[in-house]
Design a protein around this motif. Structure first.
Motif, mmCIF file in Angstrom:
data_model
loop_
_atom_site.group_PDB
_atom_site.id
_atom_site.type_symbol
_atom_site.label_atom_id
_atom_site.label_comp_id
_atom_site.label_asym_id
_atom_site.label_seq_id
_atom_site.Cartn_x
_atom_site.Cartn_y
_atom_site.Cartn_z
ATOM 1 N N ILE A 50 -3.176 57.232 -4.611
ATOM 2 C CA ILE A 50 -3.657 56.960 -5.971
ATOM 3 C C ILE A 50 -5.229 56.861 -5.633
ATOM 4 O O ILE A 50 -5.683 57.287 -6.753
ATOM 5 N N ALA A 51 -5.571 56.370 -4.773
ATOM 6 C CA ALA A 51 -7.178 56.315 -4.933
ATOM 7 C C ALA A 51 -7.624 57.686 -4.814
ATOM 8 O O ALA A 51 -8.778 57.967 -5.130
ATOM 9 N N HIS A 52 -6.984 58.627 -4.095
ATOM 10 C CA HIS A 52 -7.319 60.139 -4.377
ATOM 11 C C HIS A 52 -7.333 60.775 -5.625
ATOM 12 O O HIS A 52 -8.179 61.151 -5.990
ATOM 13 N N MET A 53 -6.198 60.404 -6.342
ATOM 14 C CA MET A 53 -6.258 60.730 -7.636
ATOM 15 C C MET A 53 -7.393 60.353 -8.420
ATOM 16 O O MET A 53 -7.872 60.747 -9.577
ATOM 17 N N LYS A 54 -7.491 58.822 -8.137
ATOM 18 C CA LYS A 54 -8.641 58.291 -9.122
ATOM 19 C C LYS A 54 -10.042 59.000 -8.649
ATOM 20 O O LYS A 54 -10.727 59.393 -9.659
ATOM 21 N N GLY A 55 -10.304 59.173 -7.312
ATOM 22 C CA GLY A 55 -11.462 59.860 -7.326
ATOM 23 C C GLY A 55 -11.586 61.349 -7.842
ATOM 24 O O GLY A 55 -12.732 61.825 -7.967
ATOM 25 N N LEU A 56 -10.434 62.144 -7.792
ATOM 26 C CA LEU A 56 -10.474 63.417 -8.675
ATOM 27 C C LEU A 56 -10.482 63.198 -10.252
ATOM 28 O O LEU A 56 -10.298 64.176 -11.066
ATOM 29 N N GLY A 57 -10.693 61.895 -10.576
ATOM 30 C CA GLY A 57 -10.584 61.758 -12.113
ATOM 31 C C GLY A 57 -9.298 61.771 -12.991
ATOM 32 O O GLY A 57 -9.308 61.769 -13.998
ATOM 33 N N VAL A 58 -8.340 61.745 -11.976
ATOM 34 C CA VAL A 58 -6.770 62.079 -12.846
ATOM 35 C C VAL A 58 -6.417 60.724 -13.512
ATOM 36 O O VAL A 58 -5.892 60.766 -14.823
ATOM 37 N N LEU A 59 -6.903 59.429 -12.981
ATOM 38 C CA LEU A 59 -6.288 58.222 -13.796
ATOM 39 C C LEU A 59 -7.363 58.223 -14.783
ATOM 40 O O LEU A 59 -6.692 57.248 -15.696
ATOM 41 N N ASP A 60 -8.037 58.843 -15.115
ATOM 42 C CA ASP A 60 -8.960 58.735 -16.427
ATOM 43 C C ASP A 60 -7.928 59.219 -17.397
ATOM 44 O O ASP A 60 -8.217 58.930 -18.779
ATOM 45 N N SER A 61 -7.302 60.139 -17.482
ATOM 46 C CA SER A 61 -6.363 60.654 -18.289
ATOM 47 C C SER A 61 -5.028 60.212 -18.040
ATOM 48 O O SER A 61 -4.014 60.751 -18.706
ATOM 49 N N MET A 62 -4.823 58.919 -17.591
ATOM 50 C CA MET A 62 -3.254 58.390 -17.455
ATOM 51 C C MET A 62 -3.592 56.857 -18.037
ATOM 52 O O MET A 62 -4.406 56.533 -17.959
ATOM 53 N N ASP A 63 -2.360 56.450 -18.299
ATOM 54 C CA ASP A 63 -2.414 54.994 -18.795
ATOM 55 C C ASP A 63 -1.483 53.999 -17.740
ATOM 56 O O ASP A 63 -1.516 52.910 -18.009
ATOM 57 N N VAL A 64 -0.872 54.747 -16.982
ATOM 58 C CA VAL A 64 0.090 54.237 -15.901
ATOM 59 C C VAL A 64 0.170 55.008 -14.868
ATOM 60 O O VAL A 64 0.171 56.150 -14.838
ATOM 61 N N VAL A 65 0.241 54.274 -13.746
ATOM 62 C CA VAL A 65 0.788 54.997 -12.404
ATOM 63 C C VAL A 65 2.253 54.374 -12.005
ATOM 64 O O VAL A 65 2.473 53.332 -12.415
ATOM 65 N N ALA A 66 3.101 55.419 -11.333
ATOM 66 C CA ALA A 66 4.235 54.932 -10.779
ATOM 67 C C ALA A 66 4.655 55.148 -9.593
ATOM 68 O O ALA A 66 4.079 56.057 -9.046
ATOM 69 N N VAL A 67 5.418 54.279 -9.116
ATOM 70 C CA VAL A 67 6.136 54.434 -7.538
ATOM 71 C C VAL A 67 7.554 54.623 -7.594
ATOM 72 O O VAL A 67 8.237 54.149 -8.396
ATOM 73 N N HIS A 68 8.147 55.163 -6.525
ATOM 74 C CA HIS A 68 9.431 55.218 -6.256
ATOM 75 C C HIS A 68 9.909 54.559 -4.636
ATOM 76 O O HIS A 68 8.806 54.868 -3.966
ATOM 77 N N GLY A 69 10.936 53.822 -4.704
ATOM 78 C CA GLY A 69 11.258 53.170 -3.253
ATOM 79 C C GLY A 69 12.680 53.314 -2.961
ATOM 80 O O GLY A 69 13.625 53.033 -4.010
ATOM 81 N N PHE A 70 13.104 53.504 -1.962
ATOM 82 C CA PHE A 70 14.353 53.543 -1.399
ATOM 83 C C PHE A 70 14.404 53.050 0.141
ATOM 84 O O PHE A 70 14.953 53.707 0.769
ATOM 85 N N PRO A 71 14.293 51.614 0.056
ATOM 86 C CA PRO A 71 14.080 50.859 1.373
ATOM 87 C C PRO A 71 15.347 51.063 2.092
ATOM 88 O O PRO A 71 15.234 50.825 3.389
ATOM 89 N N LEU A 72 16.457 51.343 1.659
ATOM 90 C CA LEU A 72 17.722 51.341 2.357
ATOM 91 C C LEU A 72 18.317 52.759 2.763
ATOM 92 O O LEU A 72 19.473 52.608 3.319
ATOM 93 N N ASP A 73 17.579 53.870 2.127
ATOM 94 C CA ASP A 73 18.152 55.172 2.400
ATOM 95 C C ASP A 73 17.303 55.801 2.998
ATOM 96 O O ASP A 73 17.507 56.471 4.130
ATOM 97 N N TRP A 74 15.903 55.980 2.379
ATOM 98 C CA TRP A 74 14.888 57.025 3.169
ATOM 99 C C TRP A 74 13.517 56.309 3.463
ATOM 100 O O TRP A 74 12.848 57.008 4.199
ATOM 101 N N ASN A 75 13.315 54.976 2.990
ATOM 102 C CA ASN A 75 12.012 54.561 3.575
ATOM 103 C C ASN A 75 12.110 53.680 4.814
ATOM 104 O O ASN A 75 13.084 53.135 4.748
#
Length: 295
Positions: A61-86
């Motif tokens: 997310i910090a990298h995307m911010k540095g590349l200016g992506v977050l200036d064109s977004m309103d939300v960032v999103a995450v996915h998590g599966f702690p009992l299966d893949w994480n």
């Protein structure tokens, strides 16, 4: 109809974006910025969401911010599966969210969280209960993944089937409803939390489960739904008829629609994970879909 538009799905996951072709995500960043701007131009009221990341990695997310992506977004999103893949537990959700929230002022949504019944129905039911407790008040939006199990004769969307071993088969058991249409024990648990949890349910092209999904969602009282419109389907002869049918069926819900997956002949390499040869074609797809289905 569409209240939010997500640009791609899990862009930091090698099953969904080819890092070998775009090792620094610079092509992705250029595409995401352009898509976000095009969505806003067509429908200023539609929230723009940076594709839910998996694994949860604040550095991305910090990298995307540095590349200016977050200036064109309103939300960032995450996915998590702690009992299966994480390799972390349900109890780690607060610190995982906090790490992302520390690098952006944008709201952070959890657009996929789920637990398979691969190891047993009780694991999913107990895990859903604790997940709802841990995430309550920590994210503006939470979508449980998913409503339906993946049919056994289909393939899971991953490019690493040969390396995943038994983990691959967990993809087929993430639903609250079995392939035969019977509900799992976690269905009753979800119903108790339906006022605070949305659902993420992907639909394949001309998916036979669409009408059943709508019936289940209404029965559960779900208001917020995340799904997708696949760019890789756009060249099919009846693609627009299918898109119209899907979105018409879902018009009663607050829909977050995900735009992703490259038609093979439009990719820099012939695979749905490939960066497009011309990012403008993906941007045009996003604009056309929001123009047609946005609020």
């Amino acid at each position: 109809m569409i209240e939010a538009a997500m640009v791609w799905n899990e862009p930091n996951n090698t099953s969904h974006w080819d890092f070998g072709v775009d090792p620094g995500w610079r092509i992705f960043a250029e595409m995401a910025r352009a898509a976000g701007d095009a969505i806003h131009a067509e429908a200023p009221g539609v929230q723009r969401v940076l594709g839910g990341i998996s694994p949860i990695d604040a550095r991305f997310i910090a990298h995307m911010k540095g590349l200016g992506v977050l200036d064109s977004m309103d939300v960032v999103a995450v996915h998590g599966f702690p009992l299966d893949w994480n390799l972390w537990s349900i109890e780690d959700w607060p610190q995982r969210l906090a790490a992302v929230q520390a690098v952006t002022e944008l709201p952070v949504w959890v657009t996929e969280v789920g637990i398979s019944t691969f190891a047993g129905d009780a694991v999913q039911a107990e895990g859903l209960t604790r997940t709802a407790e841990v995430l309550r008040g920590r994210a503006d939006r939470v979508h449980w993944y998913s409503l339906f199990d993946l049919p056994g004769q289909w393939e899971a969307t991953t490019r690493h089937k040969q390396r995943e071993g038994s983990s691959y088969f967990r993809h087929f058991h993430m639903g609250l409803v079995r392939e035969d249409g019977t509900p799992k024990p976690a269905m009753d648990v979800f119903a108790r939390h339906a006022d605070e949890l949305g659902i993420c349910q992907w639909f394949h092209y001309e998916d036979h489960r669409l009408d059943d999904a709508v019936r289940w969602l209404k029965k559960l009282g779900v208001k917020k739904l995340r799904t997708g419109l696949s760019w890789s389907d756009d060249d099919r002869p009846s693609s627009l008829a299918w898109f119209d049918r899907q979105m018409r069926a879902l018009e009663e819900f607050d829909v977050t629609v995900t735009f992703c997956f490259t038609p093979e002949h439009r990719g820099m390499v012939p695979h749905y994970t490939s960066p497009p040869k011309d990012i403008g074609e993906f941007v045009d797809f996003c604009a056309r879909m929001v123009r047609r289905y946005g609020r």
